[in-house]
Design a protein around this motif. Structure first.
Motif, mmCIF file in Angstrom:
data_model
loop_
_atom_site.group_PDB
_atom_site.id
_atom_site.type_symbol
_atom_site.label_atom_id
_atom_site.label_comp_id
_atom_site.label_asym_id
_atom_site.label_seq_id
_atom_site.Cartn_x
_atom_site.Cartn_y
_atom_site.Cartn_z
ATOM 1 N N SER A 32 113.656 108.800 80.305
ATOM 2 C CA SER A 32 113.469 109.244 81.681
ATOM 3 C C SER A 32 113.250 110.747 81.761
ATOM 4 C CB SER A 32 114.668 108.847 82.544
ATOM 5 O OG SER A 32 115.808 109.593 82.180
ATOM 6 N N ILE A 33 112.723 111.139 82.884
ATOM 7 C CA ILE A 33 112.544 112.540 83.264
ATOM 8 C C ILE A 33 113.205 112.693 84.614
ATOM 9 C CG2 ILE A 33 110.844 114.233 84.101
ATOM 10 C CD1 ILE A 33 110.731 114.089 81.160
ATOM 11 N N GLU A 42 104.093 115.731 92.696
ATOM 12 C CA GLU A 42 105.337 115.793 91.927
ATOM 13 C C GLU A 42 105.407 114.634 90.932
ATOM 14 O OE1 GLU A 42 108.136 118.047 95.242
ATOM 15 O OE2 GLU A 42 108.060 115.854 95.223
ATOM 16 N N PHE A 43 104.967 113.456 91.368
ATOM 17 C CA PHE A 43 104.919 112.300 90.472
ATOM 18 C C PHE A 43 104.042 112.611 89.261
ATOM 19 C CE2 PHE A 43 102.693 108.496 89.029
ATOM 20 C CZ PHE A 43 103.736 107.642 88.740
ATOM 21 N N MET A 48 103.425 113.793 83.389
ATOM 22 C CA MET A 48 102.986 114.565 82.223
ATOM 23 C C MET A 48 104.165 114.924 81.325
ATOM 24 S SD MET A 48 99.841 116.976 83.455
ATOM 25 C CE MET A 48 100.456 117.504 85.052
ATOM 26 N N LYS A 49 105.307 115.235 81.919
ATOM 27 C CA LYS A 49 106.498 115.541 81.128
ATOM 28 C C LYS A 49 106.993 114.296 80.391
ATOM 29 C CE LYS A 49 107.940 119.347 84.070
ATOM 30 N NZ LYS A 49 108.932 119.902 84.959
ATOM 31 N N LEU A 50 106.916 113.164 81.063
ATOM 32 C CA LEU A 50 107.316 111.914 80.423
ATOM 33 C C LEU A 50 106.359 111.580 79.278
ATOM 34 C CD1 LEU A 50 109.412 109.639 80.621
ATOM 35 C CD2 LEU A 50 107.861 108.459 82.181
ATOM 36 N N GLY A 84 113.594 110.859 89.645
ATOM 37 C CA GLY A 84 113.000 110.864 88.319
ATOM 38 C C GLY A 84 112.143 109.650 88.053
ATOM 39 N N LEU A 85 111.555 109.683 86.871
ATOM 40 C CA LEU A 85 110.722 108.590 86.372
ATOM 41 C C LEU A 85 111.362 108.008 85.122
ATOM 42 C CD1 LEU A 85 107.179 110.261 86.448
ATOM 43 C CD2 LEU A 85 108.195 108.789 88.181
ATOM 44 N N PHE A 86 111.058 106.756 84.836
ATOM 45 C CA PHE A 86 111.553 106.154 83.600
ATOM 46 C C PHE A 86 110.553 105.130 83.076
ATOM 47 C CE2 PHE A 86 112.707 102.864 86.569
ATOM 48 C CZ PHE A 86 112.645 101.691 85.838
ATOM 49 N N VAL A 87 110.655 104.857 81.797
ATOM 50 C CA VAL A 87 109.992 103.714 81.172
ATOM 51 C C VAL A 87 111.033 103.046 80.295
ATOM 52 C CG1 VAL A 87 107.598 104.550 81.201
ATOM 53 C CG2 VAL A 87 109.073 105.105 79.266
#
Length: 173
Positions: A32-33, A42-43, A48-50, A84-87
């Motif tokens: 995650s980020i 923002e997404f 890109m960071k992820l 945040g984002l996750f995979v």
């Protein structure tokens, strides 16, 4: 292509959309980020960071990326604030140092057709279910696209919303 095929087959087996139910999941690994996400820009920034953390091209991440919401934002009805984002780590070969464990347990879960910006109805529905059944939220909320290649026209994609709740939810299985 094989992963997309498997996702579509699994998505077709989902027979109940729009209804909250309790699901038990085992421990799961994510990458995650963290950071405030309220806009498409923002997404894209956090995507890109992820991408750097997973070592995968963002075009591969987009169909698999999920959004994280702080449990306090969820409790207060602030459904447009993501943190945040996750995979899921199983989808990508990520460096071990970036992998986090999402503890297994009970989740108030709903599958719903829609666009990301239309998530508030599903989140409100889960929130009401949790209140009606006197459940305690135990962690952050996760929203993910179930099968990126599957759309229902203007209704968007099939998403899964997962809210971790306490063990008293077992009585609702």
């Amino acid at each position: 292509l094989e992963n997309l095929r498997e996702e579509l087959i699994a998505a077709k087996k989902i027979d109940q959309t729009g209804k909250v139910k309790i699901v038990h999941y085992p421990d799961r690994k994510i990458v995650s980020i963290k950071g405030q996400i309220r806009t498409r820009l923002e997404f894209e920034n956090y995507l890109m960071k992820l991408e750097l953390k997973t070592g995968n091209d963002s075009r591969l991440l987009v169909p698999r990326v999920g959004l994280l919401m702080d449990k306090d934002d969820f409790k207060s009805g602030n459904y447009d604030a993501y943190k945040g984002l996750f995979v899921f780590q199983e989808d990508f070969n990520s460096a071990y140092e970036y992998v986090q464990i999402v503890p297994g347990g009970f989740f108030a879960n709903i599958y719903k057709w829609g666009r990301t910006e239309d998530s508030s109805g599903a989140l409100r529905q889960i929130h009401d279910f949790i209140d009606e059944n006197n459940l305690k939220i135990t962690g952050d909320i996760m929203r993910r696209v179930v099968a990126a290649g599957m759309r229902q026209g203007e209704n968007g994609h099939l998403a899964e919303f997962m809210v971790p709740v306490d063990d008293s939810a077992q009585r609702l299985l």
